[in-house]
Design an enzyme around this catalytic site. Structure first.
Site, PDB file in Angstrom:
ATOM      1  N   GLY A   1      -3.260 -19.805 -14.354  1.00 13.39           N
ATOM      2  CA  GLY A   1      -2.236 -18.945 -13.760  1.00 13.39           C
ATOM      3  C   GLY A   1      -2.231 -18.866 -12.248  1.00 13.39           C
ATOM      4  O   GLY A   1      -1.566 -18.006 -11.672  1.00 13.39           O
TER       5      GLY A   1
ATOM      6  N   THR B   1      -0.829 -20.816 -10.003  1.00 14.08           N
ATOM      7  CA  THR B   1       0.512 -21.045  -9.456  1.00 14.08           C
ATOM      8  C   THR B   1       1.472 -19.935  -9.858  1.00 14.08           C
ATOM      9  O   THR B   1       2.282 -19.463  -9.050  1.00 14.08           O
ATOM     10  CB  THR B   1       1.041 -22.417  -9.919  1.00 14.08           C
ATOM     11  OG1 THR B   1       0.111 -23.415  -9.493  1.00 14.08           O
ATOM     12  CG2 THR B   1       2.394 -22.717  -9.325  1.00 14.08           C
TER      13      THR B   1
ATOM     14  N   LYS C   1      -0.364 -25.202  -0.554  1.00 16.66           N
ATOM     15  CA  LYS C   1      -1.449 -25.705  -1.406  1.00 16.66           C
ATOM     16  C   LYS C   1      -2.055 -26.921  -0.732  1.00 16.66           C
ATOM     17  O   LYS C   1      -1.338 -27.869  -0.387  1.00 16.66           O
ATOM     18  CB  LYS C   1      -0.894 -26.048  -2.794  1.00 16.66           C
ATOM     19  CG  LYS C   1      -1.978 -26.361  -3.786  1.00 16.66           C
ATOM     20  CD  LYS C   1      -1.508 -26.285  -5.221  1.00 16.66           C
ATOM     21  CE  LYS C   1      -2.655 -26.731  -6.129  1.00 16.66           C
ATOM     22  NZ  LYS C   1      -2.410 -26.528  -7.532  1.00 16.66           N
TER      23      LYS C   1
ATOM     24  N   ASP D   1       3.805 -27.707  -9.086  1.00 19.41           N
ATOM     25  CA  ASP D   1       3.278 -26.520  -8.393  1.00 19.41           C
ATOM     26  C   ASP D   1       4.005 -26.292  -7.065  1.00 19.41           C
ATOM     27  O   ASP D   1       4.343 -25.161  -6.710  1.00 19.41           O
ATOM     28  CB  ASP D   1       1.776 -26.677  -8.108  1.00 19.41           C
ATOM     29  CG  ASP D   1       0.943 -26.393  -9.341  1.00 19.41           C
ATOM     30  OD1 ASP D   1       1.533 -26.182 -10.420  1.00 19.41           O
ATOM     31  OD2 ASP D   1      -0.295 -26.402  -9.226  1.00 19.41           O
TER      32      ASP D   1
HETATM   33  N1  LIG Z   1       7.054 -17.676 -16.721  1.00 16.32           N
HETATM   34  C1  LIG Z   1       5.964 -17.867 -17.498  1.00 16.32           C
HETATM   35  N2  LIG Z   1       5.720 -17.017 -18.534  1.00 16.32           N
HETATM   36  C2  LIG Z   1       4.617 -17.172 -19.298  1.00 16.32           C
HETATM   37  N3  LIG Z   1       3.719 -18.137 -19.115  1.00 16.32           N
HETATM   38  C3  LIG Z   1       3.928 -19.005 -18.128  1.00 16.32           C
HETATM   39  C4  LIG Z   1       5.048 -18.925 -17.259  1.00 16.32           C
HETATM   40  N4  LIG Z   1       4.956 -19.916 -16.338  1.00 16.32           N
HETATM   41  C5  LIG Z   1       3.832 -20.579 -16.607  1.00 16.32           C
HETATM   42  N5  LIG Z   1       3.212 -20.039 -17.691  1.00 16.32           N
HETATM   43  C6  LIG Z   1       1.964 -20.491 -18.302  1.00 16.32           C
HETATM   44  O1  LIG Z   1       0.920 -19.856 -17.603  1.00 16.32           O
HETATM   45  C7  LIG Z   1      -0.219 -20.725 -17.565  1.00 16.32           C
HETATM   46  C8  LIG Z   1      -0.712 -20.817 -16.171  1.00 16.32           C
HETATM   47  O2  LIG Z   1       0.122 -21.697 -15.433  1.00 16.32           O
HETATM   48  P1  LIG Z   1      -0.141 -22.098 -13.924  1.00 16.32           P
HETATM   49  O3  LIG Z   1       0.642 -23.321 -13.705  1.00 16.32           O
HETATM   50  O4  LIG Z   1       0.136 -20.931 -13.061  1.00 16.32           O
HETATM   51  O5  LIG Z   1      -1.709 -22.417 -13.920  1.00 16.32           O
HETATM   52  P2  LIG Z   1      -2.556 -23.043 -12.736  1.00 16.32           P
HETATM   53  O6  LIG Z   1      -3.829 -22.298 -12.707  1.00 16.32           O
HETATM   54  O7  LIG Z   1      -1.768 -23.095 -11.490  1.00 16.32           O
HETATM   55  O8  LIG Z   1      -2.799 -24.521 -13.270  1.00 16.32           O
HETATM   56  P3  LIG Z   1      -3.145 -25.864 -12.449  1.00 16.32           P
HETATM   57  O9  LIG Z   1      -4.622 -25.847 -12.202  1.00 16.32           O
HETATM   58  O10 LIG Z   1      -2.762 -26.945 -13.400  1.00 16.32           O
HETATM   59  O11 LIG Z   1      -2.364 -25.887 -11.185  1.00 16.32           O
HETATM   60  C9  LIG Z   1       0.219 -22.050 -18.160  1.00 16.32           C
HETATM   61  O12 LIG Z   1      -0.271 -22.152 -19.470  1.00 16.32           O
HETATM   62  C10 LIG Z   1       1.726 -21.977 -18.156  1.00 16.32           C
HETATM   63  O13 LIG Z   1       2.296 -22.680 -19.221  1.00 16.32           O
HETATM   64 MG   LIG Z   2      -1.084 -24.681 -10.351  1.00 19.04          MG
END
Ligand SMILES: Nc1ncnc2c1ncn2[C@@H]1O[C@H](COP(=O)(O)OP(=O)(O)OP(=O)(O)O)[C@@H](O)[C@H]1O
Ligand SMILES: [Mg+2]
Length: 155
Positions: A17, A19, A40, A58
């Site tokens: 989460g 991003t 980033k 991202d």
């Molecule tokens: N609007 C949303 N509502 C619910 N869940 C979501 C939404 N947008 C993204 N997600 C989910 O939330 C989770 C976290 O996503 P995010 O891309 O923020 O992770 P991250 O830590 O940035 O990952 P990465 O290391 O790949 O960059 C993912 O499983 C994604 O599918």
């Molecule tokens: Mg991300």
């Protein structure tokens, strides 16, 4: 002068989460009248959008949350195409990543934000028809202060 604050958002592991939270944070700051832009230091994994432009998911999230048009501002110094852990992709393609380069771009962004914030203050002063000398902060470096003052016809 009010300087831009920086927030460092991190999380252990992928898909936790980072991003999503960053995007939400930027939107919240903007909704409260602040200015916020996402940054980033390195991303890995790209695709072509409908116009054939190479983008990263991202960075697109951060860009849209930051209310920026495509290509309006560089949000990342190292965009790697292969979707894998950035340090492994970088090693595989022989791409060196320098912290200095990342810091430099981040600082450029901060300066741009700082200028925008000062411009906003000047515009606010102008629209309120107050004394720009009182509104504008002491730093006289960027020409923007002087030219805006001339344009406004104040002071
Ligand atoms: N609007 C949303 N509502 C619910 N869940 C979501 C939404 N947008 C993204 N997600 C989910 O939330 C989770 C976290 O996503 P995010 O891309 O923020 O992770 P991250 O830590 O940035 O990952 P990465 O290391 O790949 O960059 C993912 O499983 C994604 O599918
Ligand atoms: Mg991300």
């Amino acid at each position: 002068m009010s300087f831009p604050a920086g927030f460092f958002i991190t999380g252990t592991d992928t898909e936790v989460g980072k991003t999503l939270v960053s995007g939400a944070f930027i939107l919240k700051i903007r909704a409260q009248g602040g200015k916020a832009v996402g940054f980033k230091p390195v991303v890995a994994g790209t695709y072509k959008d409908a116009k054939g432009v190479v983008v990263n998911e991202d960075l697109e999230t951060l860009r849209i949350a930051s209310h920026l048009n495509p290509g309006q501002m560089e949000l990342c110094p190292y965009v790697l195409n292969m979707p894998a852990a950035p340090h492994l992709v970088a090693a595989a393609i022989g791409q060196e990543m320098e912290m200095e380069m990342e810091m430099e771009m981040e600082m450029e962004m901060e300066m741009e934000m700082e200028m925008e914030m000062e411009m906003d203050r000047i515009m606010q002063c102008t629209s309120q028809n107050t004394d720009s000398k009182r509104c504008c902060s002491g730093r006289r470096g960027p020409g923007v202060f002087n030219s805006a003052k001339q344009d406004s016809g104040l002071g």
